[in-house]
Scaffold this active site. Structure first.
Site, short mmCIF file in Angstrom:
data_model
loop_
_atom_site.label_atom_id
_atom_site.label_comp_id
_atom_site.label_asym_id
_atom_site.label_seq_id
_atom_site.Cartn_x
_atom_site.Cartn_y
_atom_site.Cartn_z
N TYR A 139 0.83 -1.21 0.00
CA TYR A 139 0.00 0.00 0.00
C TYR A 139 0.87 1.26 0.00
O TYR A 139 0.61 2.22 -0.75
CB TYR A 139 -0.91 -0.04 1.23
CG TYR A 139 -1.82 1.13 1.42
CD1 TYR A 139 -2.95 1.31 0.62
CD2 TYR A 139 -1.58 2.06 2.44
CE1 TYR A 139 -3.81 2.38 0.82
CE2 TYR A 139 -2.43 3.13 2.64
CZ TYR A 139 -3.54 3.29 1.83
OH TYR A 139 -4.39 4.35 2.03
N LYS A 193 0.91 4.12 -2.90
CA LYS A 193 0.54 5.50 -2.59
C LYS A 193 1.70 6.46 -2.84
O LYS A 193 1.47 7.63 -3.21
CB LYS A 193 0.05 5.60 -1.15
CG LYS A 193 -1.29 4.92 -0.89
CD LYS A 193 -2.39 5.50 -1.77
CE LYS A 193 -3.78 5.05 -1.36
NZ LYS A 193 -4.83 5.58 -2.24
#
Length: 304
Positions: free
Chosen positions: A171, A175
């Site tokens: 993640y 991001k």
């Protein structure tokens, strides 16, 4: 409401729940016509249902607004094209793309498998790129045809992407990639009348309920700092015509606090004018670190 986005056509991905839902409703309250995109998957990306997106559309219509459902997978190339075409075919144009869709498959790196890595990188990073690419092609064509373009893209990064987050390597990488993609897109699309910015929100959603377990409830009658609706005002403003001079920026948003993230910058340097020998670099690096600002701590790291 002020009608800040009156008649602007807005796509919001991942808009069936949480922050995306709040964005869609907030845009509609300001007069926008909204394409509500959501495939209706579970927190880990499994399953699918058109129900969440349709419920948001019904809320918007019940309040007198205009909205349409789209359930395409934003990380599928053809699906992303259909999403952009939904806005153009339904409302005649596209003015704003809010990339928000995503899910989690958290693991420590030693336990993270290839499928969990690929799935999260796909939905977040490719799921930003594919709609952006198709929207950008539309705006470029409009610009080259002599039709005025005053368009906006708002991407969704995360504190995990800006500082890192223990247990979220996939993640965090996705991001961080979104933040980098935002900078490139802002530079490339400015000539066509498009601004591109990103937010790094902190709010209570299905994805963050574990992280914010201790701050889930607001005091009775008090301000709920973790409500997803707190994030949307900035996104709506960034999607309006008022934000035309703001591009290539990443904003952190939490509760009533808005801050401008300061990303990687050129820092202290040492230049000897020739190639270094490995044995010489220990004191050089030590001096650079002494002169540099300390890094922000990684979320979840010891002592953070």
């Amino acid at each position: 409401m002020s009608g800040l986005c009156e008649d602007r056509v807005v796509i919001v991905t991942g808009a069936g729940r949480g922050i995306g839902r709040a964005h869609a409703l907030a845009f509609a309250r300001e007069g926008a016509r909204v394409v509500v995109n959501d495939v209706g998957v579970a927190l880990d990306g499994t399953g699918a249902s058109g129900g969440p997106a349709q419920q948001v559309v019904e809320e918007i219509r019940a309040a007198g607004g205009q909205a349409v459902t789209n359930t395409d997978d934003v990380a599928d190339w053809d699906g992303a094209a259909r999403l952009v075409n939904t806005a153009i075919e339904t409302f005649g144009r596209l003015d704003v793309l809010v990339n928000n869709a995503g899910f989690l498959r958290d693991r420590m790196l030693v336990n993270l498998d290839e499928a969990e890595w690929d799935a999260v990188i796909r939905v977040h990073l490719k799921g930003h790129f594919a709609p952006l690419r198709h929207a950008a092609a539309y705006w470029r064509a409009e610009s080259k045809a002599g039709r005025p373009v005053d368009a906006r893209v708002i991407n969704t990064s995360s504190g995990a992407g800006l500082q890192g987050s223990v247990g979220q390597g996939n993640y965090s990488a996705a991001k961080a990639g979104i933040a980098g993609l935002t900078l490139v897109a802002a530079a490339e699309l400015a000539r066509y009348g498009v601004t591109v910015n990103a937010i790094a929100p902190a709010a209570r959603t299905r994805m963050t309920e574990q992280a914010f377990a201790e701050t889930m409830a607001a005091p009775d009658g008090g301000f709920d700092a973790m409500a997803p609706e707190n994030v949307s005002p900035l996104v709506v403003w960034l999607g309006s015509t008022q934000s035309g001079k703001v591009t290539g920026r990443v904003f952190e948003v939490e509760g009533g606090r808005v801050s401008l993230a300061q990303g990687w910058r050129h820092g202290p340097a040492a230049d000897r004018g020739a190639r270094w020998q490995p044995s010489e670099l220990g004191p050089v690096v030590a001096d650079l670190l002494d002169r540099a600002e300390p890094p922000e701590p990684v979320y979840g790291a010891a002592g953070s």
